[in-house]
Scaffold this motif. Sequence first.
Motif, PDB file in Angstrom:
ATOM      1  N   GLU A  51      50.906 -10.559  46.131  1.00 28.25           N
ATOM      2  CA  GLU A  51      51.216  -9.221  45.631  1.00 28.25           C
ATOM      3  C   GLU A  51      51.796  -9.330  44.227  1.00 28.25           C
ATOM      4  N   CYS A  52      51.100  -8.741  43.277  1.00 25.84           N
ATOM      5  CA  CYS A  52      51.576  -8.679  41.894  1.00 25.84           C
ATOM      6  C   CYS A  52      52.336  -7.363  41.756  1.00 25.84           C
ATOM      7  N   VAL A  53      53.644  -7.406  41.890  1.00 24.96           N
ATOM      8  CA  VAL A  53      54.456  -6.193  41.843  1.00 24.96           C
ATOM      9  C   VAL A  53      54.511  -5.655  40.418  1.00 24.96           C
ATOM     10  N   ARG A  54      54.926  -6.515  39.459  1.00 26.96           N
ATOM     11  CA  ARG A  54      54.998  -6.124  38.053  1.00 26.96           C
ATOM     12  C   ARG A  54      54.684  -7.334  37.173  1.00 26.96           C
ATOM     13  N   SER A  55      54.102  -7.055  36.018  1.00 31.19           N
ATOM     14  CA  SER A  55      53.828  -8.106  35.048  1.00 31.19           C
ATOM     15  C   SER A  55      53.764  -7.476  33.659  1.00 31.19           C
ATOM     16  N   GLY A  58      50.352  -6.991  32.623  1.00 28.46           N
ATOM     17  CA  GLY A  58      49.533  -6.126  33.468  1.00 28.46           C
ATOM     18  C   GLY A  58      48.781  -6.864  34.549  1.00 28.46           C
ATOM     19  N   ARG A  59      48.869  -8.211  34.539  1.00 31.23           N
ATOM     20  CA  ARG A  59      48.192  -9.033  35.528  1.00 31.23           C
ATOM     21  C   ARG A  59      49.069 -10.222  35.911  1.00 31.23           C
ATOM     22  N   MET A  79      43.340 -28.587  42.196  1.00 32.35           N
ATOM     23  CA  MET A  79      43.151 -27.139  42.140  1.00 32.35           C
ATOM     24  C   MET A  79      42.157 -26.690  43.210  1.00 32.35           C
ATOM     25  N   LEU A  80      42.567 -25.688  43.998  1.00 35.45           N
ATOM     26  CA  LEU A  80      41.691 -25.119  45.023  1.00 35.45           C
ATOM     27  C   LEU A  80      41.122 -23.776  44.569  1.00 35.45           C
ATOM     28  N   GLN A  81      41.980 -22.927  44.012  1.00 32.40           N
ATOM     29  CA  GLN A  81      41.564 -21.605  43.551  1.00 32.40           C
ATOM     30  C   GLN A  81      42.436 -21.177  42.389  1.00 32.40           C
ATOM     31  N   ALA A  82      41.857 -20.402  41.493  1.00 34.73           N
ATOM     32  CA  ALA A  82      42.601 -19.756  40.407  1.00 34.73           C
ATOM     33  C   ALA A  82      42.038 -18.343  40.286  1.00 34.73           C
ATOM     34  N   PHE A  83      42.932 -17.355  40.261  1.00 33.68           N
ATOM     35  CA  PHE A  83      42.494 -15.967  40.194  1.00 33.68           C
ATOM     36  C   PHE A  83      43.618 -15.113  39.634  1.00 33.68           C
ATOM     37  N   ASP A  84      43.304 -13.874  39.275  1.00 32.22           N
ATOM     38  CA  ASP A  84      44.326 -12.961  38.774  1.00 32.22           C
ATOM     39  C   ASP A  84      44.247 -11.649  39.536  1.00 32.22           C
ATOM     40  N   ILE A  85      45.379 -10.951  39.573  1.00 32.20           N
ATOM     41  CA  ILE A  85      45.492  -9.672  40.277  1.00 32.20           C
ATOM     42  C   ILE A  85      46.179  -8.684  39.342  1.00 32.20           C
ATOM     43  N   VAL A 104      52.481 -18.953  40.094  1.00 32.93           N
ATOM     44  CA  VAL A 104      52.065 -17.714  39.425  1.00 32.93           C
ATOM     45  C   VAL A 104      52.644 -17.654  38.013  1.00 32.93           C
ATOM     46  N   SER A 105      51.903 -16.955  37.128  1.00 33.42           N
ATOM     47  CA  SER A 105      52.322 -16.773  35.747  1.00 33.42           C
ATOM     48  C   SER A 105      51.867 -15.372  35.310  1.00 33.42           C
ATOM     49  N   ASN A 106      52.434 -14.873  34.212  1.00 33.13           N
ATOM     50  CA  ASN A 106      51.992 -13.566  33.710  1.00 33.13           C
ATOM     51  C   ASN A 106      51.012 -13.715  32.548  1.00 33.13           C
TER      52      ASN A 106
END
Length: 113
Positions: A51-55, A58-59, A79-85, A104-106
């Motif tokens: 859950e990306c509450v705030r960034s 924006g991601r 690395m298994l997966q890399a994605f953004d929300i 996680v990173s912004n």
Amino acid sequence: MRYLTTVLSCLLSLFGCQDKVTSTSITRISEQGIDQLFSRTSVRAESASFECVRSASGRCYYQVFKETCDGQHHCERGMLQAFDIRAGHTQKRAGLPTGFKTCVSNSTTAPCQ
């Protein structure tokens, strides 16, 4: 009715009818009192909810990895997966291997926390 519910819950717990353990990790980075990143990750068995509450960007940019260590304090990340929300959204991922880790990173250029 409350008594009956309590008794049934106790009986079911004796037979192992319980939800699987869930661990939740929260990553929060602030600058001068303003959230730059606020993320919540819940892991349950071989699945996770991100859950990306705030960034500030924006991601939220996530990495899912498996870490192997040689016993001499040297570890490598596979690395298994890399994605953004998008901020304000949640994404579920299933079929992850046992013992996976997340960060996680912004930003795509900022290091994972």
